[in-house]
Scaffold this motif. Structure first.
Motif, PDB file in Angstrom:
ATOM      1  N   THR A  64      13.918 -30.541 -26.558  1.00  0.00           N
ATOM      2  CA  THR A  64      14.925 -30.241 -25.526  1.00  0.00           C
ATOM      3  C   THR A  64      15.520 -31.557 -25.049  1.00  0.00           C
ATOM      4  N   PRO A  65      16.790 -31.820 -25.330  1.00  0.00           N
ATOM      5  CA  PRO A  65      17.399 -33.111 -24.979  1.00  0.00           C
ATOM      6  C   PRO A  65      17.467 -33.332 -23.473  1.00  0.00           C
ATOM      7  N   GLU A  66      17.454 -34.593 -23.071  1.00  0.00           N
ATOM      8  CA  GLU A  66      17.556 -34.958 -21.665  1.00  0.00           C
ATOM      9  C   GLU A  66      18.850 -35.715 -21.415  1.00  0.00           C
ATOM     10  N   GLY A  67      19.415 -35.520 -20.223  1.00  0.00           N
ATOM     11  CA  GLY A  67      20.649 -36.197 -19.868  1.00  0.00           C
ATOM     12  C   GLY A  67      21.561 -35.287 -19.071  1.00  0.00           C
ATOM     13  N   LYS A  68      22.813 -35.694 -18.961  1.00  0.00           N
ATOM     14  CA  LYS A  68      23.825 -34.906 -18.263  1.00  0.00           C
ATOM     15  C   LYS A  68      24.726 -34.255 -19.296  1.00  0.00           C
ATOM     16  N   PHE A  69      24.781 -32.954 -19.276  1.00  0.00           N
ATOM     17  CA  PHE A  69      25.592 -32.192 -20.212  1.00  0.00           C
ATOM     18  C   PHE A  69      26.511 -31.249 -19.430  1.00  0.00           C
ATOM     19  N   TYR A  70      27.218 -30.381 -20.142  1.00  0.00           N
ATOM     20  CA  TYR A  70      28.104 -29.425 -19.466  1.00  0.00           C
ATOM     21  C   TYR A  70      27.965 -28.033 -20.069  1.00  0.00           C
ATOM     22  N   LEU A  71      28.073 -27.042 -19.205  1.00  0.00           N
ATOM     23  CA  LEU A  71      28.056 -25.646 -19.625  1.00  0.00           C
ATOM     24  C   LEU A  71      29.436 -25.313 -20.185  1.00  0.00           C
ATOM     25  N   VAL A  72      29.516 -24.978 -21.468  1.00  0.00           N
ATOM     26  CA  VAL A  72      30.828 -24.823 -22.094  1.00  0.00           C
ATOM     27  C   VAL A  72      31.131 -23.418 -22.607  1.00  0.00           C
ATOM     28  N   ASN A  73      30.133 -22.559 -22.740  1.00  0.00           N
ATOM     29  CA  ASN A  73      30.451 -21.181 -23.095  1.00  0.00           C
ATOM     30  C   ASN A  73      29.405 -20.215 -22.559  1.00  0.00           C
ATOM     31  N   LYS A  74      29.804 -18.961 -22.426  1.00  0.00           N
ATOM     32  CA  LYS A  74      28.928 -17.906 -21.894  1.00  0.00           C
ATOM     33  C   LYS A  74      29.120 -16.659 -22.757  1.00  0.00           C
ATOM     34  N   VAL A  75      28.024 -16.100 -23.213  1.00  0.00           N
ATOM     35  CA  VAL A  75      28.102 -14.938 -24.102  1.00  0.00           C
ATOM     36  C   VAL A  75      27.091 -13.881 -23.658  1.00  0.00           C
ATOM     37  N   LYS A  76      27.552 -12.647 -23.559  1.00  0.00           N
ATOM     38  CA  LYS A  76      26.658 -11.521 -23.269  1.00  0.00           C
ATOM     39  C   LYS A  76      26.093 -10.989 -24.577  1.00  0.00           C
ATOM     40  N   ASN A  77      24.787 -10.802 -24.601  1.00  0.00           N
ATOM     41  CA  ASN A  77      24.126 -10.217 -25.777  1.00  0.00           C
ATOM     42  C   ASN A  77      24.557 -10.898 -27.079  1.00  0.00           C
ATOM     43  N   ARG A  78      24.341 -12.191 -27.141  1.00  0.00           N
ATOM     44  CA  ARG A  78      24.727 -12.954 -28.338  1.00  0.00           C
ATOM     45  C   ARG A  78      23.843 -12.560 -29.527  1.00  0.00           C
ATOM     46  N   PRO A  79      24.439 -12.352 -30.691  1.00  0.00           N
ATOM     47  CA  PRO A  79      23.642 -12.022 -31.885  1.00  0.00           C
ATOM     48  C   PRO A  79      22.749 -13.203 -32.290  1.00  0.00           C
ATOM     49  N   TRP A  80      21.659 -12.893 -32.964  1.00  0.00           N
ATOM     50  CA  TRP A  80      20.784 -13.929 -33.536  1.00  0.00           C
ATOM     51  C   TRP A  80      21.181 -14.039 -35.006  1.00  0.00           C
ATOM     52  N   TYR A  81      22.119 -14.977 -35.268  1.00  0.00           N
ATOM     53  CA  TYR A  81      22.727 -15.065 -36.593  1.00  0.00           C
ATOM     54  C   TYR A  81      21.725 -15.447 -37.681  1.00  0.00           C
ATOM     55  N   GLY A  88      21.662  -7.440 -28.015  1.00  0.00           N
ATOM     56  CA  GLY A  88      21.173  -6.240 -27.352  1.00  0.00           C
ATOM     57  C   GLY A  88      19.987  -5.607 -28.046  1.00  0.00           C
ATOM     58  N   ASP A  89      19.689  -6.050 -29.257  1.00  0.00           N
ATOM     59  CA  ASP A  89      18.525  -5.530 -29.988  1.00  0.00           C
ATOM     60  C   ASP A  89      17.248  -6.105 -29.365  1.00  0.00           C
ATOM     61  N   PRO A  90      16.230  -5.281 -29.132  1.00  0.00           N
ATOM     62  CA  PRO A  90      14.973  -5.771 -28.538  1.00  0.00           C
ATOM     63  C   PRO A  90      14.322  -6.893 -29.344  1.00  0.00           C
ATOM     64  N   ARG A  91      14.656  -6.983 -30.629  1.00  0.00           N
ATOM     65  CA  ARG A  91      14.076  -8.047 -31.473  1.00  0.00           C
ATOM     66  C   ARG A  91      14.788  -9.381 -31.296  1.00  0.00           C
ATOM     67  N   ASN A  92      15.932  -9.369 -30.625  1.00  0.00           N
ATOM     68  CA  ASN A  92      16.753 -10.581 -30.502  1.00  0.00           C
ATOM     69  C   ASN A  92      16.086 -11.593 -29.564  1.00  0.00           C
ATOM     70  N   PRO A  93      15.734 -12.787 -30.066  1.00  0.00           N
ATOM     71  CA  PRO A  93      15.049 -13.782 -29.233  1.00  0.00           C
ATOM     72  C   PRO A  93      15.933 -14.457 -28.188  1.00  0.00           C
ATOM     73  N   LEU A  94      17.260 -14.204 -28.249  1.00  0.00           N
ATOM     74  CA  LEU A  94      18.175 -14.833 -27.284  1.00  0.00           C
ATOM     75  C   LEU A  94      18.337 -14.008 -26.011  1.00  0.00           C
ATOM     76  N   GLY A  95      17.739 -12.833 -25.977  1.00  0.00           N
ATOM     77  CA  GLY A  95      17.771 -12.039 -24.761  1.00  0.00           C
ATOM     78  C   GLY A  95      19.159 -11.551 -24.374  1.00  0.00           C
ATOM     79  N   ALA A  96      19.327 -11.338 -23.073  1.00  0.00           N
ATOM     80  CA  ALA A  96      20.525 -10.659 -22.567  1.00  0.00           C
ATOM     81  C   ALA A  96      21.749 -11.553 -22.403  1.00  0.00           C
ATOM     82  N   ARG A  97      21.556 -12.847 -22.184  1.00  0.00           N
ATOM     83  CA  ARG A  97      22.686 -13.740 -21.910  1.00  0.00           C
ATOM     84  C   ARG A  97      22.474 -15.106 -22.566  1.00  0.00           C
ATOM     85  N   TRP A  98      23.591 -15.764 -22.881  1.00  0.00           N
ATOM     86  CA  TRP A  98      23.590 -17.116 -23.457  1.00  0.00           C
ATOM     87  C   TRP A  98      24.551 -17.975 -22.654  1.00  0.00           C
ATOM     88  N   LEU A  99      24.076 -19.126 -22.179  1.00  0.00           N
ATOM     89  CA  LEU A  99      24.921 -20.116 -21.509  1.00  0.00           C
ATOM     90  C   LEU A  99      24.829 -21.398 -22.331  1.00  0.00           C
TER      91      LEU A  99
END
Length: 248
Positions: A64-81, A88-99
């Motif tokens: 996990t990188p350290e420093g100052k970064f910026y939040l640049v996108n937001k996705v609901k129920n992002r697929p696990w490509y 939205g699939d219960p198997r999806n490790p990214l859960g309900a939201r992605w920032l």
């Protein structure tokens, strides 16, 4: 006539520059701070600390990188490509939201698609070092954050024993801490094993040695205090215990 046109143009330019300055101004008072040392995430909005959440970070410190970064996108129920698992699939490790966080430098220039704060389908991992670099949250917590955090706000990631109050002051985020009864207040939930400036504030309020480490002596003192105030005696310094500590 020419002078009027010039004056009008300068006026428009001044208004435009003034409007351009507003987002940067707002960003100073809204931020996410993540402390890998405690695996906690703090969200500041309108200059105030709103909430502190437990998170999971990288399996090793370098992931996990350290420093100052910026939040640049937001996705609901992002697929696990990677595994072709839909959002939205219960198997999806990214859960309900992605920032998504833009992480430059040695980590490669990304558009917020590689590193992010996201939900999880493995709630037992929260509070541990378990990810490949992203910051995991409980789904209910990341939904709360998703609904409030605006794009382009700063995201600070660090690993330290300092409190969020101290980190916010260091980064120039939010408002200065208030002083109550001669001591700074703090907003984090403290428990056995916590360390940092907020623990020192707690220890001074309890009139015990202020070494900044929430150990057996602090735990005993907190429980005695909770008992004396008719609070739940769990040794955890949450909102009710903090309120009792700093009430006049």
């Amino acid at each position: 006539m020419k002078l009027r046109k010039i004056a009008f143009a300068l006026g428009i330019l001044g208004i435009s520059l003034g409007l351009m300055g507003k987002p940067a101004e707002a960003a100073q008072n809204e931020a996410i701070i993540i402390n890998k040392s405690t695996n906690q995430l703090a969200f500041y909005e309108k200059g105030n600390l709103q909430k502190v959440f437990p998170v999971a970070t990288g399996r090793t410190k370098s992931l996990t990188p350290e420093g100052k970064f910026y939040l640049v996108n937001k996705v609901k129920n992002r697929p696990w490509y990677k595994e072709n698992i839909p959002g939205g699939d219960p198997r999806n490790p990214l859960g309900a939201r992605w920032l998504g966080i833009k992480v430059p430098g040695d980590w490669g220039h990304t558009s917020g698609n590689v590193y992010g704060v996201h939900g999880t389908n493995n709630s037992s991992s929260i509070g541990t070092y378990a990810s490949s670099g992203c910051i995991r949250m409980y789904n209910k917590d990341v939904i709360w954050l998703y609904d409030r955090a605006d794009k382009n706000i700063p995201v600070y990631i660090t690993s330290t024993s300092s409190s969020f109050t101290a980190l916010a002051q260091k980064y120039g985020v939010g408002k200065s801490a208030k002083v109550v009864a001669g001591y700074e207040t703090f907003n984090e939930t403290l428990r056995y094993g916590s360390k940092g400036d907020s623990v020192k504030i707690l220890q001074r309020k309890l009139a015990i040695t202020a070494d900044g480490s929430f150990g057996p002596q602090t735990l005993k003192s907190v429980k005695n205090f909770q008992k004396s105030k008719g609070l739940v005696v769990d040794g955890i310094v949450g909102p009710n215990t903090r309120k009792a500590l700093f009430s006049k």
